[in-house]
Each structure stands twice: as C-alpha cells, then as structure tokens.
Write an enzyme that holds these catalytic residues in place. Sequence first.
Site, PDB file in Angstrom:
ATOM      1  N   SER A  51       0.831  -1.203   0.000  1.00 23.43           N
ATOM      2  CA  SER A  51       0.000   0.000   0.000  1.00 23.43           C
ATOM      3  C   SER A  51       0.868   1.257   0.000  1.00 23.43           C
ATOM      4  O   SER A  51       2.077   1.199   0.252  1.00 23.43           O
ATOM      5  CB  SER A  51      -0.917  -0.001   1.231  1.00 23.43           C
ATOM      6  N   ASN A 185       2.834 -11.837  12.607  1.00 24.15           N
ATOM      7  CA  ASN A 185       2.772 -11.498  14.033  1.00 24.15           C
ATOM      8  C   ASN A 185       2.150 -12.678  14.777  1.00 24.15           C
ATOM      9  O   ASN A 185       1.888 -13.742  14.199  1.00 24.15           O
ATOM     10  CB  ASN A 185       2.001 -10.182  14.256  1.00 24.15           C
ATOM     11  N   PHE A 187      -0.886 -13.272  16.095  1.00 27.22           N
ATOM     12  CA  PHE A 187      -2.195 -13.695  15.595  1.00 27.22           C
ATOM     13  C   PHE A 187      -2.069 -14.367  14.230  1.00 27.22           C
ATOM     14  O   PHE A 187      -2.693 -15.406  13.964  1.00 27.22           O
ATOM     15  CB  PHE A 187      -3.123 -12.481  15.511  1.00 27.22           C
ATOM     16  N   SER A 222       6.327 -10.499  16.592  1.00 22.15           N
ATOM     17  CA  SER A 222       5.855 -10.012  17.903  1.00 22.15           C
ATOM     18  C   SER A 222       4.994 -11.081  18.558  1.00 22.15           C
ATOM     19  O   SER A 222       3.816 -11.207  18.264  1.00 22.15           O
ATOM     20  CB  SER A 222       5.053  -8.713  17.738  1.00 22.15           C
ATOM     21  N   PRO A 254       4.860   1.696  25.754  1.00 27.21           N
ATOM     22  CA  PRO A 254       3.440   2.003  25.993  1.00 27.21           C
ATOM     23  C   PRO A 254       2.870   2.999  24.977  1.00 27.21           C
ATOM     24  O   PRO A 254       2.493   4.121  25.307  1.00 27.21           O
ATOM     25  CB  PRO A 254       3.452   2.601  27.408  1.00 27.21           C
ATOM     26  N   THR A 260       5.057  -0.043  11.543  1.00 22.08           N
ATOM     27  CA  THR A 260       6.215  -0.746  12.105  1.00 22.08           C
ATOM     28  C   THR A 260       6.376  -2.150  11.519  1.00 22.08           C
ATOM     29  O   THR A 260       7.495  -2.610  11.309  1.00 22.08           O
ATOM     30  CB  THR A 260       6.107  -0.839  13.633  1.00 22.08           C
ATOM     31  N   GLY A 261       5.253  -2.834  11.258  1.00 16.71           N
ATOM     32  CA  GLY A 261       5.352  -4.167  10.672  1.00 16.71           C
ATOM     33  C   GLY A 261       5.947  -4.123   9.276  1.00 16.71           C
ATOM     34  O   GLY A 261       6.785  -4.962   8.910  1.00 16.71           O
ATOM     35  N   ASP A 262       5.527  -3.144   8.487  1.00 20.89           N
ATOM     36  CA  ASP A 262       6.062  -2.976   7.132  1.00 20.89           C
ATOM     37  C   ASP A 262       7.555  -2.667   7.175  1.00 20.89           C
ATOM     38  O   ASP A 262       8.340  -3.193   6.381  1.00 20.89           O
ATOM     39  CB  ASP A 262       5.326  -1.843   6.408  1.00 20.89           C
TER      40      ASP A 262
END
Length: 337
Positions: A51, A185, A187, A222, A254, A260-262
């Site tokens: 994207s 990740n 999930f 993660s 926090p 961040t994943g990309d």
Amino acid sequence: MSGLRHHKLERLPLRCPATWRKSSRRTLMAPPPILSLALPSDTGRVLSIQSHTVQGYVGNKSAVFPLQLLGYDVDPINSVQFSNHTGYPTFRGQVLNGEQLWDLIEGLAANDLLYYTHLLTGYIGSVSFLTTILQVVDRLRSINPGLIYVCDPVMGDEGKLYVPPELVSVYREKVVPVASMLTPNHFEVEVLTGLRVTSEKDGLEACNILHANGTTKVVITSLILEDELLLIGSHQKVKGQPPEQFKIVIPKIPAYFTGTGDLMTALLLGWSNKYPENLERASELAVSSLQALLQRTLADYKKAGFDPKTSSLEIRLIQSQDDIQNPVIRFKAEKYN
C-alpha cells in the site's frame, strides 16, 4: 533597454527543418541500458508490492526508503493509494485490482525489466489480488529461479481478522509453499498454522509447521506471552533437518505506532540478504534499528507536547536514517538449540 532586448529576441533565427530531422533521428536511437540491470548493486533489486499513503509512513512508504538506504534498487507497485492511513477519521484514494497489477507486470516484461532478486509483499485486501501475486511469483521465478520472496502475511492482529476470511486458505495453501521468508505477528502465525500459541514452545512448533509446508525462514515478529514481547526466528537450512531457532526479547513501549510491521519486514529482508546464513544477526540488526526509531518517535511526540498514549503515532523514518544504515546492536539473539 527592455525594448532593445525585445528587439534582439525577435531577430533570433528559427530552427530549420534539417535541425528538426536531426532531432527526430535522435529519438530513434537505442535507449541506454537500465543500470540496475546492467550493473546491479551487490545487495539486490526488489519489487515491492504494498500500500501507499500520500502522508505518513506505512506500506511502501515505510519499506522502500530503508531498503534504498541499505543499498537496494527498489521498484514499488502501490496496491492502494490513499491520502493517509485508515486510522485517521477519513481517508480517500484508489485501490489497484489484480488485472491492473498484471498490466504493470506485462509493461515491465515488454521492456525486459522483470529481473528481480527479491519480491516483497505486505497488505493484500482481496483473493483476486493475492492470486495475481502468486502469478507474479511464478513469472519472476521463470526469469530468475533464485528469486527470494519475502511475504508479510498481513491478515489481522489481537485476535481479529481485517481481511476477508477467504484469504486465509490462499495464504495457507498457496503462499506459504512459495514464500522464502514469512514475517507473521502472533495472531497471523496462529491463523496460518491453526495452532494456538501460548508459549515459546508453541511458537517454535508453529515455525516448524510453516517449514514443513515449504518456507525456509520464519520470523514471528511479535509474540506476546504474559508480560513479555518476543521475536522468534527459525531458519531451516537443509530441508528435512531441524531448523536453527532463536528468540530476541523486545522491550514493550506504551504506545501504538503505524507502519512498524512494514518497516520490520523490509529491515529483515535487507539484513538477511546481507547475512544469508545468519538469520539471528539479521534479526538483531533489524530489531535494534526499529527500536532506536521507535524511541526517537516517542521522544519527539513528547517534545511536541503530545501524550503518546492517546493516539497512533506516525514513525520518524527520515530522522532515523543513521539507525537504519548503521544500527548499534542493543538486542541480542538467544539460541534455542
């Protein structure tokens, strides 16, 4: 004075037809070579299908610049083009479909531009687009059988899917067998394997399931276990043999960040190609780089008088380029075997 200049301009000679003919002949000359193909970089040439947002850093905006800093030629195809990421109150833009994606691939092929060392994919929103991605993998590997396909199987987080459910079986049955590296990740690795992951042992077993289905390198980016956040990596160097497996303990911050994943997947691609037989080292560099960037992002929001806990944060990508190119390793891998 101005009149004199005007007079001189009027007397300038016009170009004659012979000059035009010479110009037109120039346009018929052979085009120069594509230097990224004729003189490739030592690192590689990446086709990144993700994207794109006009403002902010997610998808290709989060991945292309870091890969370029690490020495890669990167050609982005934007699967969507939005004004901003979808976490804002509103967004506008366009979505590329599978037919339009294939049209771009055909355009590259028509000019002999389809030689890539890497394919990188992120968020994909439809079965038709994912099916076309699989066709792209086949096409690229017909040109370069050694193509490395790095797939971030973006399907959901925190127990919720945010893609159509029918994508899951396509990822499981068709993408996992052809991917060189997967970066799910917590999930997503459960969704891909059908295994409930509640311990480190479960995480390692999930990696083994993905290896058995065809993927050589797996990085669970993660894994949340009680109060601990882990990265678990697994590299099966010889098919049928036990993989080399490790973990990196990551500090919890926090705040919630976008992109961040990309970015993490791009960094893993970048460093794992520089250290092809040492996934632990590549992961240490990627994690250390990302954590330095997140700490800078957090500090800058606080400096601007904003409470980071109240909203998702846009990462400080440009300001962190030194941490991307030359990260200081502050987070070490611990081998399991």
